[in-house]
Design a protein around this motif. Structure first.
Motif, PDB file in Angstrom:
ATOM      1  N   VAL A 124      23.123 -27.093  19.139  1.00 28.87           N
ATOM      2  CA  VAL A 124      23.331 -26.149  18.029  1.00 28.87           C
ATOM      3  C   VAL A 124      22.978 -26.867  16.734  1.00 28.87           C
ATOM      4  O   VAL A 124      23.847 -27.363  16.027  1.00 28.87           O
ATOM      5  N   PRO A 125      21.698 -26.934  16.429  1.00 24.35           N
ATOM      6  CA  PRO A 125      21.297 -27.714  15.255  1.00 24.35           C
ATOM      7  C   PRO A 125      21.732 -27.101  13.930  1.00 24.35           C
ATOM      8  O   PRO A 125      21.907 -27.807  12.958  1.00 24.35           O
ATOM      9  N   SER A 126      21.904 -25.797  13.895  1.00 19.46           N
ATOM     10  CA  SER A 126      22.251 -25.151  12.628  1.00 19.46           C
ATOM     11  C   SER A 126      23.724 -24.766  12.610  1.00 19.46           C
ATOM     12  O   SER A 126      24.083 -23.584  12.571  1.00 19.46           O
ATOM     13  N   ILE A 127      24.547 -25.770  12.668  1.00 16.73           N
ATOM     14  CA  ILE A 127      25.979 -25.502  12.675  1.00 16.73           C
ATOM     15  C   ILE A 127      26.399 -24.824  11.377  1.00 16.73           C
ATOM     16  O   ILE A 127      27.284 -23.971  11.358  1.00 16.73           O
ATOM     17  N   GLY A 128      25.722 -25.181  10.297  1.00 13.74           N
ATOM     18  CA  GLY A 128      26.045 -24.545   9.025  1.00 13.74           C
ATOM     19  C   GLY A 128      25.808 -23.046   9.071  1.00 13.74           C
ATOM     20  O   GLY A 128      26.593 -22.258   8.529  1.00 13.74           O
ATOM     21  N   ALA A 129      24.755 -22.653   9.774  1.00 14.88           N
ATOM     22  CA  ALA A 129      24.479 -21.218   9.887  1.00 14.88           C
ATOM     23  C   ALA A 129      25.545 -20.534  10.727  1.00 14.88           C
ATOM     24  O   ALA A 129      25.941 -19.395  10.450  1.00 14.88           O
TER      25      ALA A 129
ATOM     26  N   ALA B 202      28.660 -21.466  10.914  1.00 19.14           N
ATOM     27  CA  ALA B 202      29.837 -21.371  10.054  1.00 19.14           C
ATOM     28  C   ALA B 202      29.715 -20.214   9.074  1.00 19.14           C
ATOM     29  O   ALA B 202      30.639 -19.399   8.929  1.00 19.14           O
ATOM     30  N   GLU B 203      28.575 -20.159   8.432  1.00 24.08           N
ATOM     31  CA  GLU B 203      28.398 -19.111   7.420  1.00 24.08           C
ATOM     32  C   GLU B 203      28.410 -17.720   8.058  1.00 24.08           C
ATOM     33  O   GLU B 203      28.887 -16.751   7.466  1.00 24.08           O
ATOM     34  N   GLY B 204      27.922 -17.639   9.286  1.00 26.42           N
ATOM     35  CA  GLY B 204      27.965 -16.359   9.989  1.00 26.42           C
ATOM     36  C   GLY B 204      29.382 -15.870  10.202  1.00 26.42           C
ATOM     37  O   GLY B 204      29.634 -14.663  10.259  1.00 26.42           O
ATOM     38  N   TYR B 205      30.287 -16.801  10.332  1.00 26.34           N
ATOM     39  CA  TYR B 205      31.693 -16.432  10.515  1.00 26.34           C
ATOM     40  C   TYR B 205      32.451 -16.307   9.187  1.00 26.34           C
ATOM     41  O   TYR B 205      33.657 -16.100   9.185  1.00 26.34           O
ATOM     42  N   GLY B 206      31.764 -16.502   8.087  1.00 30.79           N
ATOM     43  CA  GLY B 206      32.433 -16.384   6.796  1.00 30.79           C
ATOM     44  C   GLY B 206      33.089 -17.662   6.332  1.00 30.79           C
ATOM     45  O   GLY B 206      33.971 -17.636   5.467  1.00 30.79           O
TER      46      GLY B 206
END
Lengths: 341, 340
Positions: A200-205, A207-211
């Motif tokens: 899961v290289p885009s962990i930031g994405a 996180a942001e998807g979950y608010g």
């Protein structure tokens, strides 16, 4: 450890915290180092479970947890230490002796020896530990965080999860719930451990998807760790939502490089002199030494006593079970009660 | 954010009879009024009032922090309820249908049930919801889930058969410091024959105590939930032939009231266990071995059981009727035992 005298020049503190915090972080770093050494030695010597021979403490988790602990004046926040249990547990006020009692399943441990390992619960101190499937505790801490908000408390919850949580549906459910309900929660995802981080290289994405707000923590100095956590905590208690902090791999320069680097800076930053640091180091060592010396005198559990508070069945009537039967031979008929052959 | 109590949770105060569904609603409402630590979580329980409208009007009165609409995520919100319980609140989690408790099985058995054991303190948490067949709901909206949890130390399981008990047991469950799974049979929710006038005063029905629903001395029937009513119907038929059946309504399945069952068996000498849950691994097996341990000397015949068959719950009406225990099934088994 002998140190150079402090520089006579005026300290130039550029961090967001003062000398008292610097002393505190120096102490907790030393305590973690000594505890790691002693636990490994005990395991190698066979005095505790040999599986603890690879016992390790990531000093960053100690600093992160200590920043949360101090932000609530040491009485308010809540922490799930996860796989980082030693550091955050000690940062939230557990003593080395309490830690060792639990690790070695002594009768005097918080769970009465019913639970072992390195993680335990002491909600009065703000610790909720567990060693089960990863990811669940993000759900649990989200619920605890909602309780803080419901009571209008200036509190936040901190959960350390391993990167395996990325594979666990329970973790994603917890993230979804916390984001949807804007729970005052900080999740530290240790992406340095084996598992899903690479997948899961885009962990930031995620996180942001979950608010969630998101930040990376790599080999940041202690000051930066404290700043990041303080900001995340402020966001949480202000009702702006939860934060995911990704903790990157540990340093190639050795597990204590960040602590060493911090110690090297304290003279310039906070005016902490060598003798003062030596005193801090001695205090940390003394606490760990006392705990190790005391551990051997701590009683082992008596199974019946340990399980009595939680057992929900009834003791079987003799002679119907093997355990309670007075002898393996024939049972003498009894008369009078009409209850037992 | 406060409104008057809606009609469906005010009937007892008005002296009117209530259904089991309304009794559940009254218990929730009154406990939330009594104790601000009590709050609700679940799918569509707020604005929609719940799939069966148990919580209709709650959101307007108690507000969104005490009536929380959750994502469709049974494991996630049950875990969150555990966290709130750690912090001293008393969450009541609604499963829209108890069939969907299975995603929360992990957190319930591994985490919530072990809280006290692990030294993590009390876990005052209720998971409640509709169970049971007969409504042509098929395999995903008709199950009885008690035995999936019966084997887990640390949990309590409650299964009422009438409005009085439902209200008193739910209040007791909410006030209990242990996690409680509370099953409500859909077939009893609005059943006209179940309506009862309840006491206006606050009351609880203690967990762990069975009641004698019908006294008799020829045969004991130990049962719970909707099957209490089927057993009473069978007993009425048997009474025409002079067979006096004693019906024990277990009310709480965990902890099980061994004493009440054994006392009845000591009087009748015969034991028939009736449950709507499927046969293998059903509670009849546990009751049978406990009576073997405690009341063997008084038994004058084999312990028998009448249960659903070992199959998923069918959707088709004909199949479901065949699947579920009937009054005739109970009567047949009872006659066999009485004549043994």
């Amino acid at each position: 450890m002998v140190r150079e005298p402090a520089s006579p020049s005026r300290p130039s503190n550029t961090a967001g915290f003062g000398r008292e915090v610097a002393e505190d972080l120096a102490f907790h770093g030393f305590q973690a180092r000594f505890l790691e050494d002693r636990v490994r030695a005990l395991a190698h010597a066979g005095e505790i479970d040999p599986r603890h021979a690879s016992f390790a403490i990531d000093v960053r988790s100690t600093v992160i947890a200590r920043a949360m602990y101090r932000a609530a004046d040491g009485s308010g926040d809540l922490c799930y230490p996860g796989g980082h249990a030693p550091g955050p547990s000690l940062a939230f006020g557990a003593t080395p002796l309490e830690f060792l009692r639990h690790l070695a399943c002594k009768a005097t441990s918080a769970g009465g020896a019913r639970e072992g390992g390195s993680s335990w619960a002491d909600t009065r101190r703000g610790l909720i530990g567990w060693a089960g499937p990863c990811g669940f505790m993000t759900q649990v801490l989200a619920g605890a965080a909602l309780a803080f908000r419901r009571r209008r408390q200036n509190r936040a919850a901190l959960a350390f999860e391993g990167s395996r949580a990325l594979d666990a549906g329970g973790w994603h459910e917890g993230m979804n719930l916390a984001g949807a309900l804007r729970a005052p929660l900080i999740v530290v995802l240790d992406a340095g451990t084996a598992g899903g981080a690479d997948r899961v290289p885009s962990i930031g994405a995620v996180a942001e998807g979950y608010g969630f707000a998101f930040a990376e923590l790599g080999q940041d100095p202690f000051e930066a760790l404290v700043d990041r956590v303080t900001a995340a905590r402020r966001r949480a208690v202000d009702g702006a939502g939860p934060t995911l902090l990704r903790l990157g791999p540990r340093s190639d320069s050795g597990p204590w490089a960040l602590h060493e680097s911090f110690l090297a800076s304290v003279a310039d930053q906070w005016g902490l002199a060598g003798p003062e640091l030596d005193a801090i180091e001695r205090a940390a060592r003394a606490g760990v030494d006392h705990a190790v010396a005391r551990l051997g005198k701590e009683p082992s559990p008596e199974p019946r006593d340990a399980l009595a508070p939680v057992r929900t069945d009834h003791e079987p009537s003799p002679p119907w079970t093997r355990r309670e039967s007075p002898s393996p031979g024939p049972v003498e008929p009894q008369t009078g009660s009409g209850h037992v052959h | 954010m406060s409104t008057d109590a809606p009609a469906h949770v005010s009937r007892t105060r008005a002296g009117e009879p209530v259904t089991l569904l309304e009794a559940i609603g009254e218990a929730l409402w009154e406990e939330m009024e009594r104790d601000e630590r009590v709050f609700l979580m679940g799918e569509d329980i707020g604005a929609y009032g719940g799939a069966f409208k148990v919580t209709r009007g709650f959101l307007d009165h108690f507000g969104p922090e005490r009536v929380i609409d959750t994502p469709i995520s049974e494991g996630g919100f049950t875990g969150a309820a555990a966290g709130a319980a750690h912090m001293g609140l008393r969450p009541v989690v609604e499963m829209q249908f108890m069939d969907f408790i299975s995603p929360a099985y992990d957190i319930l058995t591994n985490y919530i049930a072990t809280s006290l054991y692990r030294g993590a303190g009390p876990m005052p948490l209720v998971v409640r919801g509709p169970v049971g067949g007969g409504n042509r709901g098929g395999p995903f909206h008709s199950q009885n889930v008690e035995m999936a949890f019966f084997h887990t130390p640390g949990l309590k399981i409650v299964y009422p058969s009438n409005p009085h008990d439902a209200k008193g047991l739910l209040k007791a469950a909410i006030r209990d410091d242990n996690p409680v799974i509370f099953e409500e049979h859909k077939g009893l929710y609005r059943a006209p024959h179940c309506r009862q006038v309840l006491a206006r005063e606050d009351y609880v029905v203690p967990l762990g105590r069975a009641r004698t629903a019908l006294e008799g001395d020829d045969l004991t029937v130990a049962t719970y939930g909707l099957m209490v009513h089927r057993s009473l119907d069978a007993a009425a038929e048997l009474a025409k032939d002079g067979i006096r059946v004693e019906v024990i309504d277990l009310r709480t399945l965990l902890p099980l009231d061994d004493e009440a069952i054994a006392a009845s068996v000591q009087k009748t000498g015969k034991l028939l266990i009736v449950h709507e849950d499927t046969r293998t691994g059903g509670i009849a097996g546990e009751i049978a071995i406990r009576m073997n341990e405690r009341a063997f000397e008084w038994l004058d015949g084999p312990i028998l059981r009448v249960t659903a068959i070992d199959s998923p719950v069918p959707f088709s009406g004909e199949l479901e009727d065949y699947f579920l225990p009937s009054v005739e099934d109970i009567g047949t088994a009872a006659r066999y035992l009485v004549n043994y």
